[in-house]
Write an enzyme that holds these catalytic residues in place. Structure first.
Site, PDB file in Angstrom:
ATOM      1  N   GLY A 153       0.888  -1.167   0.241  1.00 31.00           N
ATOM      2  CA  GLY A 153      -0.114   0.018   0.060  1.00 31.00           C
ATOM      3  C   GLY A 153       0.739   1.216  -0.173  1.00 31.00           C
ATOM      4  N   GLY A 201       0.546   5.805   0.189  1.00 29.37           N
ATOM      5  CA  GLY A 201      -0.159   6.930   0.203  1.00 29.37           C
ATOM      6  C   GLY A 201       0.700   8.399   0.110  1.00 29.37           C
ATOM      7  N   GLY A 202       0.108   9.591   0.326  1.00 30.03           N
ATOM      8  CA  GLY A 202       1.044  10.681   0.074  1.00 30.03           C
ATOM      9  C   GLY A 202       1.945  10.717   1.042  1.00 30.03           C
ATOM     10  CG  MET A 203       1.535  12.533   4.502  1.00 25.90           C
ATOM     11  SD  MET A 203       2.834  13.419   4.247  1.00 25.90           S
ATOM     12  CE  MET A 203       2.087  14.937   3.965  1.00 25.90           C
ATOM     13  CB  VAL A 230       1.857  -0.173   4.173  1.00 22.56           C
ATOM     14  CG1 VAL A 230       1.856  -1.576   4.973  1.00 22.56           C
ATOM     15  CG2 VAL A 230       1.276   1.058   4.983  1.00 22.56           C
ATOM     16  CE  LYS A 248       1.449   5.079   7.655  1.00 22.78           C
ATOM     17  NZ  LYS A 248       0.038   5.681   8.392  1.00 22.78           N
ATOM     18  CG  ASP A 295      -8.188   9.818   8.277  1.00 21.62           C
ATOM     19  OD1 ASP A 295      -9.274  10.536   7.490  1.00 21.62           O
ATOM     20  OD2 ASP A 295      -7.263   9.600   7.545  1.00 21.62           O
TER      21      ASP A 295
END
Length: 526
Positions: A19, A21-23, A26, A41, A139
């Site tokens: 996985g 994402g922007g930050m 994983v 992560k 979130d």
């Protein structure tokens, strides 16, 4: 250079990216010490960030690990360790072969209500455990719900979670999280900040998306979406089935009137069947005595409250306010950071919750008495009726006046199954909410077969305190739902507006209640 095959902290071998994402990214990794698979992560640092922003990201990563580690629950991701990799913190978590709820919805479109209820029940249990541990997730969304290959449902990504007694790591006016899943109170300057109820609103938006295949407030731009969340009604539920009362109870604008986590678990348990209970401390309490008849039913007198103030102005001024608010939202979003600073919107004159409630972005004033121009016009399909008690309310065309048992007057729809009442009452105390709590078990539950609390809370009516109560009960042939608003006029006269209707048709008749409440005209001042 790819991280594939790298050894992190001398122990974790990165074998597959699962996985990104922007930050962060994983990875599935092999723990060389214990011989097991874990998830690692790794944080991304955008090159344009200043040193203080980098430090904030580091601290958020550590807090994510610390927050999740405080929660011991099968529906919450397990954190094993936090390690340093080339100066960046990495979180080592349990590895769960899974897909996200977001991925499933993209592939399938929607879920049947019973499947969504099973997922929602697990999410509610995870949030209860988090809140009991003093952690707000902040979130909650489909992308952060893992659906494991073995059937387990896990809430993950506590990256922007906030613990009790710690700073939020946000600048003044800054909001973090996905705009579409931010609760209304996080988009307003007035009222409470984020709390457990904010996570539950996000759960409601997630469940709505799961069964309807669209977000409840989806608009063309983030600005319009944010505005809709804070002020607009959502599209009626069409595919939610038995999930409908739960989603409605969660998507209430005011956090105080929102369904709490214990109610959510209880109602979802009824949809999904026997399973683990919600644990101790269930419930907030409501209720006064009601007569167990096929409608209309109404409670006995409520509690005394302070008189409400002047209603908020609508009409042309409201249209201008909407334009100003949209412009302000646009300006604020243009300067957003990690989710954005949003124009904060203010509350309404009457906000008990429910899909049809309206939010008016203006500040109430109690300094003057209401005039006809300050009360919404009677909408098409309604006519104004005046009771003998100094209050006039809009009632749907075709409804008839009827004297009910006990001599009280109601307005009944053509089917004879739906009733609206507007009464003057003699209150027994100073707080209707406390009165409802005190009498729920001894009176309401005793006198109403199948009684179930939906929600109860203090609210406001035209800027001053009021009480709101909603519940279901069994009539002779069907289940009913009822809603009640208790308030007082400027001279201290105390009123109740009450509606009962078959629960299966609540969507159709709830607007009658809201129209009566928002359109009430008092001869002795409001």
């Amino acid at each position: 250079m790819s991280d594939l095959g790298r050894l992190v902290a001398g122990r974790y071998l990165l074998v597959e990216r699962v996985g990104s994402g922007g930050m962060g990214t994983v990875w599935r990794a092999q723990d060389k010490l214990l011989g097991r698979h874990v998830a690692v992560k790794k944080l991304h640092i955008p090159p344009h960030l200043h040193d203080d922003e980098v430090r904030t990201l580091h601290e958020r990563t550590r807090r994510e690990a610390r927050s999740a580690a405080r929660i011991t629950h099968p529906n919450v991701i397990v954190v094993h360790d936090v390690v340093d990799d080339e100066g960046l913190p990495c979180i080592v978590m349990e590895y769960i072969p899974s897909v996200t709820l977001s991925d499933v919805l993209k592939r399938r479109g929607t879920l049947p209500p019973d499947e969504a209820a099973r997922i929602g029940r697990a999410m509610a249990a995870a949030l209860r455990a988090a809140h009991n541990a003093g952690v707000l997730h902040r979130d909650v969304k489909p992308a952060n719900v893992l659906l494991a290959d073995d059937g387990r449902i896990v809430l993950t990504d506590f990256g922007i979670a906030m613990e009790s007694g710690t700073s939020s790591l946000t600048k003044s006016g800054e909001l973090i999280g996905s705009i579409r899943y931010l609760a209304p109170e996080r988009l307003r300057s007035a009222g409470p900040g984020p709390g457990p109820a904010s996570d539950l609103w996000s759960l409601g938006a997630t469940l709505y998306t799961a069964v309807e295949g669209r977000h409840p407030f989806q608009r063309a731009t983030p600005i319009e979406t944010a505005y809709a969340i804070a002020t607009d009604s959502y599209e009626p539920l069409r595919s939610a089935g038995d999930l409908t009362p739960v989603i409605e109870g969660l998507l209430v604008k005011e956090p105080e009137a929102r369904m709490d986590v214990h109610e959510v678990e209880r109602h979802l348990g009824e949809v999904t069947g026997p399973g683990p209970g919600p644990g101790p401390g269930t419930g907030t309490g409501t209720g006064t005595r009601t007569a167990s008849i096929d409608p209309p039913t109404r409670p006995d007198p409520l509690g005394d409250i302070e008189p409400p103030g002047r209603p908020e102005r609508e009409g042309g001024g409201n249209r201008r306010r909407r334009t100003v608010l949209r412009a302000a939202l646009a300006m604020a979003l243009a300067a957003c950071v990690a989710g954005g600073a949003l124009w904060w919107l203010k509350g309404s004159a009457y906000m008990p919750g429910g899909r049809a409630s309206r939010t008016v972005a203006s500040t109430p004033s109690a300094s003057t008495s209401p005039t006809p121009s300050t009360v919404p016009a009677v909408p098409a399909g309604y006519h104004l009726v005046k009771a003998d008690t100094g209050i006039s309310v809009p009632v749907r065309d075709g409804w008839t006046r009827k004297t009910l048992p006990g001599g009280e007057v109601g307005y009944i729809d053509p089917s004879g199954l739906v009733g609206l009442r507007v009464n003057v009452v003699q209150f027994a105390g100073t707080d209707p909410v406390q009165h409802w709590r005190d009498t729920e078990e001894d009176q309401t539950r005793r006198d109403n077969r199948g009684y179930e609390r939906v929600r109860m809370a203090t609210t406001t009516f035209r800027g001053r305190p009021a009480g709101y109560w909603e519940f279901t009960f069994d009539g002779r042939a069907r289940k009913y739902r009822a809603a009640e608003l208790a308030f007082a006029s400027a001279d201290g006269t105390q009123y109740v507006i009450y509606l009962s209707a078959p629960d299966a048709q609540w969507h159709d008749y709830r607007p009658v209640f809201d129209t009566a409440a928002n359109g009430a005209r008092l001869s002795n001042g409001a």
